[in-house]
Design a protein around this motif. Sequence first.
Motif, PDB file in Angstrom:
ATOM      1  N   MET A   1       0.842  -1.203   0.000  1.00 40.43           N
ATOM      2  CA  MET A   1       0.000   0.000   0.000  1.00 40.43           C
ATOM      3  C   MET A   1       0.881   1.258   0.000  1.00 40.43           C
ATOM      4  SD  MET A   1      -3.500  -0.613   1.066  1.00 40.43           S
ATOM      5  CE  MET A   1      -4.357  -2.176   1.153  1.00 40.43           C
ATOM      6  N   THR A   2       0.527   2.209  -0.790  1.00 47.70           N
ATOM      7  CA  THR A   2       1.231   3.489  -0.792  1.00 47.70           C
ATOM      8  C   THR A   2       0.326   4.549  -0.178  1.00 47.70           C
ATOM      9  OG1 THR A   2       0.456   3.705  -3.040  1.00 47.70           O
ATOM     10  CG2 THR A   2       2.732   3.062  -2.767  1.00 47.70           C
ATOM     11  N   GLU A  39      -1.555   7.388 -19.892  1.00 54.19           N
ATOM     12  CA  GLU A  39      -2.858   6.839 -20.286  1.00 54.19           C
ATOM     13  C   GLU A  39      -3.890   7.956 -20.428  1.00 54.19           C
ATOM     14  OE1 GLU A  39      -3.958   3.037 -19.202  1.00 54.19           O
ATOM     15  OE2 GLU A  39      -2.011   2.764 -20.169  1.00 54.19           O
ATOM     16  N   MET A  40      -3.881   8.849 -19.453  1.00 57.54           N
ATOM     17  CA  MET A  40      -4.872   9.924 -19.480  1.00 57.54           C
ATOM     18  C   MET A  40      -4.606  10.883 -20.635  1.00 57.54           C
ATOM     19  SD  MET A  40      -5.269  10.650 -15.469  1.00 57.54           S
ATOM     20  CE  MET A  40      -6.456   9.695 -14.501  1.00 57.54           C
ATOM     21  N   ASP A  43      -6.240   9.628 -23.643  1.00 56.18           N
ATOM     22  CA  ASP A  43      -7.686   9.828 -23.698  1.00 56.18           C
ATOM     23  C   ASP A  43      -8.077  11.291 -23.863  1.00 56.18           C
ATOM     24  OD1 ASP A  43      -8.862   7.255 -23.575  1.00 56.18           O
ATOM     25  OD2 ASP A  43      -8.181   7.057 -21.519  1.00 56.18           O
ATOM     26  N   VAL A  44      -7.270  12.183 -23.279  1.00 57.04           N
ATOM     27  CA  VAL A  44      -7.660  13.592 -23.296  1.00 57.04           C
ATOM     28  C   VAL A  44      -7.160  14.310 -24.549  1.00 57.04           C
ATOM     29  CG1 VAL A  44      -7.477  15.794 -22.064  1.00 57.04           C
ATOM     30  CG2 VAL A  44      -7.745  13.660 -20.778  1.00 57.04           C
ATOM     31  N   ARG A  47      -7.718  12.106 -28.899  1.00 53.23           N
ATOM     32  CA  ARG A  47      -9.002  11.525 -29.300  1.00 53.23           C
ATOM     33  C   ARG A  47      -9.311  11.801 -30.761  1.00 53.23           C
ATOM     34  NH1 ARG A  47     -13.818  13.210 -26.578  1.00 53.23           N
ATOM     35  NH2 ARG A  47     -12.961  15.290 -26.721  1.00 53.23           N
TER      36      ARG A  47
ATOM     37  N   ILE B  31     -12.923  11.904 -11.927  1.00 53.66           N
ATOM     38  CA  ILE B  31     -12.089  13.037 -12.323  1.00 53.66           C
ATOM     39  C   ILE B  31     -12.312  13.258 -13.815  1.00 53.66           C
ATOM     40  CG2 ILE B  31     -10.213  12.862 -10.609  1.00 53.66           C
ATOM     41  CD1 ILE B  31      -8.672  11.252 -12.741  1.00 53.66           C
ATOM     42  N   GLU B  33     -10.366  13.396 -16.378  1.00 53.24           N
ATOM     43  CA  GLU B  33      -9.678  12.520 -17.312  1.00 53.24           C
ATOM     44  C   GLU B  33     -10.364  11.161 -17.400  1.00 53.24           C
ATOM     45  OE1 GLU B  33      -8.279  14.329 -14.991  1.00 53.24           O
ATOM     46  OE2 GLU B  33      -6.749  15.598 -15.920  1.00 53.24           O
ATOM     47  N   GLU B  34     -10.879  10.654 -16.287  1.00 52.82           N
ATOM     48  CA  GLU B  34     -11.569   9.368 -16.290  1.00 52.82           C
ATOM     49  C   GLU B  34     -12.944   9.468 -16.935  1.00 52.82           C
ATOM     50  OE1 GLU B  34      -9.043   7.108 -15.995  1.00 52.82           O
ATOM     51  OE2 GLU B  34     -10.812   5.982 -15.376  1.00 52.82           O
ATOM     52  N   ILE B  36     -13.620  11.292 -19.454  1.00 50.02           N
ATOM     53  CA  ILE B  36     -13.351  11.199 -20.891  1.00 50.02           C
ATOM     54  C   ILE B  36     -12.957   9.771 -21.273  1.00 50.02           C
ATOM     55  CG2 ILE B  36     -11.870  12.034 -22.762  1.00 50.02           C
ATOM     56  CD1 ILE B  36     -11.631  14.666 -21.200  1.00 50.02           C
ATOM     57  N   ALA B  37     -12.147   9.128 -20.421  1.00 56.37           N
ATOM     58  CA  ALA B  37     -11.701   7.761 -20.721  1.00 56.37           C
ATOM     59  C   ALA B  37     -12.896   6.810 -20.819  1.00 56.37           C
ATOM     60  CB  ALA B  37     -10.719   7.278 -19.659  1.00 56.37           C
ATOM     61  N   ASN B  40     -14.840   7.395 -23.910  1.00 53.44           N
ATOM     62  CA  ASN B  40     -14.119   6.803 -25.042  1.00 53.44           C
ATOM     63  C   ASN B  40     -14.409   5.308 -25.142  1.00 53.44           C
ATOM     64  OD1 ASN B  40     -12.918   9.193 -25.733  1.00 53.44           O
ATOM     65  ND2 ASN B  40     -10.913   8.702 -24.878  1.00 53.44           N
ATOM     66  N   HIS B 148      -6.613  -0.148 -19.591  1.00 57.01           N
ATOM     67  CA  HIS B 148      -7.187   0.890 -18.725  1.00 57.01           C
ATOM     68  C   HIS B 148      -7.795   0.285 -17.461  1.00 57.01           C
ATOM     69  CE1 HIS B 148     -10.639   3.444 -17.435  1.00 57.01           C
ATOM     70  NE2 HIS B 148      -9.747   4.390 -17.536  1.00 57.01           N
ATOM     71  N   ASP B 151      -5.144  -1.443 -15.154  1.00 54.58           N
ATOM     72  CA  ASP B 151      -4.357  -0.432 -14.442  1.00 54.58           C
ATOM     73  C   ASP B 151      -5.121   0.078 -13.219  1.00 54.58           C
ATOM     74  OD1 ASP B 151      -2.021   1.530 -14.518  1.00 54.58           O
ATOM     75  OD2 ASP B 151      -3.733   2.883 -14.419  1.00 54.58           O
ATOM     76  N   TRP B 152      -6.400   0.371 -13.402  1.00 50.10           N
ATOM     77  CA  TRP B 152      -7.196   0.882 -12.280  1.00 50.10           C
ATOM     78  C   TRP B 152      -7.506  -0.215 -11.254  1.00 50.10           C
ATOM     79  CZ3 TRP B 152      -7.883   5.365 -10.225  1.00 50.10           C
ATOM     80  CH2 TRP B 152      -7.673   6.510 -11.003  1.00 50.10           C
ATOM     81  N   ARG B 155      -4.561  -0.271  -9.088  1.00 54.30           N
ATOM     82  CA  ARG B 155      -4.503   0.937  -8.258  1.00 54.30           C
ATOM     83  C   ARG B 155      -5.523   0.889  -7.123  1.00 54.30           C
ATOM     84  NH1 ARG B 155      -1.425   4.982 -10.517  1.00 54.30           N
ATOM     85  NH2 ARG B 155      -0.776   4.454 -12.643  1.00 54.30           N
ATOM     86  N   GLY B 159      -4.421  -0.074  -3.269  1.00 56.93           N
ATOM     87  CA  GLY B 159      -4.457   1.361  -2.979  1.00 56.93           C
ATOM     88  C   GLY B 159      -4.628   1.630  -1.506  1.00 56.93           C
TER      89      GLY B 159
END
Lengths: 97, 260
Positions: A1-2, A39-40, A43-44, A47, B31, B33-34, B36-37, B40, B148, B151-152, B155, B159
């Motif tokens: 865990m971080t 990754e973001m 997507d941002v 596109r 958020i 960015e998510e 939009i993801a 998509n 995607h 990865d989440w 996390r 987490g």
Amino acid sequence: MTTALKEWPLWEVFVRSKQGLEHKHCGSLHAADAAQALEMARDVYTRRQEGVSIWVVESKAITASNPDEKGELFDPAADKIYRHPTFYEIPEEVGHM
Amino acid sequence: MNAATDYLLHLADNALVLGQRNAEWCGHGPILEEDIALSNVSLDLIGQARLLYQLVASLKGGNTTEDRLAYFRDTHEFRNYTLLELPHHGPLSGYAHASLDYGTTIVRNFLYSALMALLWEALEKSANADLAAIAAKSLKEVRYHLRHSRDWLVRLGDGTDESHIRAQAALDHLFPYTQEFWAHSAVESAAVAAGIGVDLATLQADWDAIVDAALAEATLVRPQVGGYVPEGKNGIHSEHLGFLLAEMQSLARAHPNGSW
């Protein structure tokens, strides 16, 4: 865990388009780490087929010049027009450069 | 029964129903960015559904169109996995935290994308050339969906205490629904026999490997499965699909000959 971050750091995004050779700055975003920022950014900022390659760098890693020092940094170059290569006569045989 | 069109409808309904579900996050993402993801991902899925419905419409002929297939069939005619129609939260008691739980969304996208990354790759060799072409296009898309969501998943699982508890709860809730992937169905058997479809039993070991590796990295425990095996692909759905379709189909049904 971080340790959970309440605020994610800011990242600057650079995208190379199909036409260009260089990565151009196109904006910024918040992400927990570099992998997620990449990754973001996909997507941002890609596109609409803007890119074929992405770089991200944490904003705090960029050292920027101070806008207040613009005068001393950049103005002295203004009267040195001889630094532009416009004072040479190109010999015929060189052709188009 | 028509082996090709029934099988294609199963694939198309999967894509459309999950696309519609994930679109519920549009404007509500955790958020920007998510947000939009996820949009998509939805647009990829709806795009896949359109290609498949268009192919079904061309095979069926007559007055069948992609819109008729998407908007004018009722719950019992849809052939999607039950997993994909469930809302973005667990049962509304006990550990329910929110009506839109991102852990549930991510776990579902992961479980389904892991399957489709394998299935689309296998379907590139389908005897139906149109389906093979759709598979090739969809494979690139789903590989990103898998990346995607995986990865989440890691996390959230690895987490905070809170994100770990919610990711595990979502996994416990959704995992039993994946039993439907491996359950026998007449439609799939007919499609396999015709060379159009792929026998999912041949993909199960690879799916297990993808899932187990990700869960280990995410410090999540793979739930034991058993009990009721859902039958969405046979048209027997949960109570949630009707509400999803009502919202999705209302506009087209209010203006049956509208164009947009």
